[in-house]
Design a protein around this motif. Structure first.
Motif, mmCIF file in Angstrom:
data_model
loop_
_atom_site.group_PDB
_atom_site.id
_atom_site.type_symbol
_atom_site.label_atom_id
_atom_site.label_comp_id
_atom_site.label_asym_id
_atom_site.label_seq_id
_atom_site.Cartn_x
_atom_site.Cartn_y
_atom_site.Cartn_z
ATOM 1 N N PHE A 111 8.860 0.863 -6.865
ATOM 2 C CA PHE A 111 8.859 0.731 -5.322
ATOM 3 C C PHE A 111 8.213 1.757 -4.815
ATOM 4 O O PHE A 111 8.393 2.273 -3.773
ATOM 5 C CB PHE A 111 10.300 0.489 -4.883
ATOM 6 C CG PHE A 111 11.450 1.616 -5.421
ATOM 7 C CD1 PHE A 111 11.519 2.895 -5.078
ATOM 8 C CD2 PHE A 111 12.247 1.225 -6.540
ATOM 9 C CE1 PHE A 111 12.288 3.723 -5.635
ATOM 10 C CE2 PHE A 111 13.293 1.810 -6.739
ATOM 11 C CZ PHE A 111 13.277 3.303 -6.466
ATOM 12 N N ASP A 112 7.386 2.710 -5.671
ATOM 13 C CA ASP A 112 6.852 3.976 -5.396
ATOM 14 C C ASP A 112 5.510 3.789 -4.129
ATOM 15 O O ASP A 112 5.520 4.956 -3.838
ATOM 16 C CB ASP A 112 6.497 4.937 -6.359
ATOM 17 C CG ASP A 112 5.687 4.139 -7.568
ATOM 18 O OD1 ASP A 112 4.990 3.474 -7.332
ATOM 19 O OD2 ASP A 112 6.076 4.447 -8.694
ATOM 20 N N GLY A 113 4.965 2.659 -4.522
ATOM 21 C CA GLY A 113 3.710 2.444 -3.518
ATOM 22 C C GLY A 113 2.576 2.842 -4.274
ATOM 23 O O GLY A 113 1.458 2.995 -3.541
ATOM 24 N N LEU A 114 2.453 3.524 -5.499
ATOM 25 C CA LEU A 114 1.511 4.342 -6.028
ATOM 26 C C LEU A 114 0.265 3.092 -6.331
ATOM 27 O O LEU A 114 -0.927 3.648 -6.136
ATOM 28 C CB LEU A 114 1.803 4.772 -7.171
ATOM 29 C CG LEU A 114 2.442 6.263 -7.004
ATOM 30 C CD1 LEU A 114 3.283 6.804 -8.293
ATOM 31 C CD2 LEU A 114 1.535 7.135 -6.278
ATOM 32 N N HIS A 115 0.473 1.785 -6.606
ATOM 33 C CA HIS A 115 -0.640 0.934 -6.733
ATOM 34 C C HIS A 115 -1.313 0.540 -5.479
ATOM 35 O O HIS A 115 -2.517 0.547 -5.466
ATOM 36 C CB HIS A 115 0.012 -0.370 -7.309
ATOM 37 C CG HIS A 115 0.524 -0.489 -8.628
ATOM 38 N ND1 HIS A 115 -0.448 -0.152 -9.737
ATOM 39 C CD2 HIS A 115 1.892 -0.644 -9.356
ATOM 40 C CE1 HIS A 115 0.504 0.053 -10.993
ATOM 41 N NE2 HIS A 115 1.754 -0.497 -10.675
ATOM 42 N N HIS A 116 -0.677 0.583 -4.487
ATOM 43 C CA HIS A 116 -1.310 0.505 -3.168
ATOM 44 C C HIS A 116 -2.055 1.720 -2.586
ATOM 45 O O HIS A 116 -3.134 1.600 -2.308
ATOM 46 C CB HIS A 116 0.041 0.475 -2.058
ATOM 47 C CG HIS A 116 0.451 -0.979 -1.906
ATOM 48 N ND1 HIS A 116 -0.399 -2.003 -1.383
ATOM 49 C CD2 HIS A 116 1.738 -1.539 -2.276
ATOM 50 C CE1 HIS A 116 0.431 -3.240 -1.426
ATOM 51 N NE2 HIS A 116 1.600 -2.776 -1.960
ATOM 52 N N LEU A 117 -1.355 2.965 -3.054
ATOM 53 C CA LEU A 117 -2.154 4.151 -2.674
ATOM 54 C C LEU A 117 -3.598 4.074 -3.546
ATOM 55 O O LEU A 117 -4.525 4.708 -2.996
ATOM 56 C CB LEU A 117 -1.253 5.397 -3.059
ATOM 57 C CG LEU A 117 -1.957 6.784 -2.628
ATOM 58 C CD1 LEU A 117 -1.949 6.584 -1.164
ATOM 59 C CD2 LEU A 117 -0.991 7.631 -2.948
ATOM 60 N N MET A 118 -3.560 3.595 -4.593
ATOM 61 C CA MET A 118 -4.737 3.703 -5.370
ATOM 62 C C MET A 118 -5.825 2.520 -4.865
ATOM 63 O O MET A 118 -6.860 2.656 -5.205
ATOM 64 C CB MET A 118 -4.469 2.959 -6.660
ATOM 65 C CG MET A 118 -5.448 3.271 -7.851
ATOM 66 S SD MET A 118 -6.073 4.913 -8.168
ATOM 67 C CE MET A 118 -7.836 4.757 -7.556
ATOM 68 N N GLY A 119 -5.363 1.602 -4.078
ATOM 69 C CA GLY A 119 -6.037 0.661 -3.294
ATOM 70 C C GLY A 119 -5.954 -0.690 -4.069
ATOM 71 O O GLY A 119 -6.622 -1.609 -3.483
ATOM 72 N N SER A 120 -5.166 -1.035 -4.905
ATOM 73 C CA SER A 120 -4.996 -2.325 -5.475
ATOM 74 C C SER A 120 -4.007 -3.083 -4.423
ATOM 75 O O SER A 120 -3.285 -2.555 -3.572
ATOM 76 C CB SER A 120 -3.961 -2.288 -6.632
ATOM 77 O OG SER A 120 -4.302 -1.570 -7.608
ATOM 78 N N SER A 121 -4.596 -4.484 -4.227
ATOM 79 C CA SER A 121 -4.061 -5.359 -3.480
ATOM 80 C C SER A 121 -3.269 -6.559 -3.814
ATOM 81 O O SER A 121 -3.205 -6.605 -5.072
ATOM 82 C CB SER A 121 -5.049 -5.762 -2.531
ATOM 83 O OG SER A 121 -6.107 -6.358 -3.085
ATOM 84 N N ASP A 122 -2.655 -7.326 -3.100
ATOM 85 C CA ASP A 122 -1.799 -8.484 -3.627
ATOM 86 C C ASP A 122 -0.980 -7.910 -4.700
ATOM 87 O O ASP A 122 -0.916 -8.850 -5.966
ATOM 88 C CB ASP A 122 -2.940 -9.569 -4.330
ATOM 89 C CG ASP A 122 -4.067 -9.867 -2.876
ATOM 90 O OD1 ASP A 122 -3.377 -9.964 -2.168
ATOM 91 O OD2 ASP A 122 -4.917 -10.356 -3.218
#
Ligand SMILES: [Zn+2]
Length: 261
Positions: A111-122
């Motif tokens: 739940f840390d949001g690191l994939h989002h921060l990297m730019g991954s979507s969906d």
């Protein structure tokens, strides 16, 4: 650092996947400095309560203020974290999916949001995210600004209801709609990879069993043997950041080569 060489055959097999589903767990975020509930770098206690207890519905019922403080503390620690080479590699794989007919699905327990921060979507966030709150009355989601330490609201704007972290407590089930999305992703994939997943939650067993039935290749990346290991064809006993960059998902069969002309 010990570098584990992955056999060429496994990398080739991986590269030939047409549809890849990756499930990530706490192990992938350790290198980013995110504390976990178990294993290395864990938070064991907060205000004399165990982190296991504070992440439960019972704690939320009895001590909501302490639970809120606990998640605020977690958020304060996570805001300093940055994506690792593993998050970067997965983002690279995601970019490949735009070369039809390749497909890529990313499920995460983090739940840390690191994939989002990297730019991954969906991304299918099975356990929610620390960067959202949810009204306990009207269920409205309140988005926080990820990776910024900004003041957060105490109550819901719409109904003044109490806000809780939009994260599953340990004894809660994944919302049905999210679980369904995860199953659909797995069912469409020929390769399934679990990275840094400890496999303690029963519903994760269910998802991996579905992958066992539906996918041709199952790869586990984890320094330790896990309760899930028996379902996998390939076990890579190493940390994600040491091995993931060795996998290149760039095989294209003859008939697809025209995409690159
Ligand atoms: Zn509300």
């Amino acid at each position: 650092m010990h570098k584990l060489e992955i056999p060429e055959e496994i990398i080739m097999q991986f590269g030939r996947s047409k549809a890849l589903c990756v499930l990530t767990g706490a192990g992938i975020s350790l290198a980013s400095g995110v504390p976990t509930f178990s294993g290395a770098g864990k938070i064991s206690y907060f205000r004399n309560y165990t982190s296991d207890y504070l992440a439960s519905s019972a704690a939320w019922r009895d001590y909501p203020e302490i639970v809120i403080e606990f998640y605020d503390e977690l958020r304060n620690r996570i805001y300093k974290a940055r994506p690792s080479i593993s998050h970067q590699t997965l983002h690279g794989w995601e970019q490949r999916r735009f070369a039809y007919p390749l497909k890529f699905f990313l499920l995460t327990l983090n739940f840390d949001g690191l994939h989002h921060l990297m730019g991954s979507s969906d991304i299918i966030e099975l356990q929610g995210t620390i960067w959202q709150l949810r009204c306990t009355f009207c269920q409205t989601i309140v988005d926080l600004v990820p990776f910024r330490q900004l003041p957060k609201p105490d109550t819901c704007d719409i109904c003044q209801g109490e806000l809780r972290p939009n994260i599953l407590f340990k004894d809660e089930l994944i919302p049905r709609a999210i679980y369904r999305q995860a199953v659909i992703a797995i069912e469409q994939s020929d390769t399934f990879m679990a990275i840094g997943v400890s496999g303690k939650n029963p519903y994760i067993h269910q998802l991996v069993k579905i992958a066992r039935r539906r996918c041709r290749n199952l790869i586990e990346v984890n320094p330790q043997i896990t309760p899930l290991s028996e379902y996998f064809d390939v076990l890579i006993r190493s940390r994600a950041e040491e091995v993931l960059p060795q996998f290149y998902w760039d095989y294209l069969s003859e008939e697809n080569n025209f995409f690159w002309i």
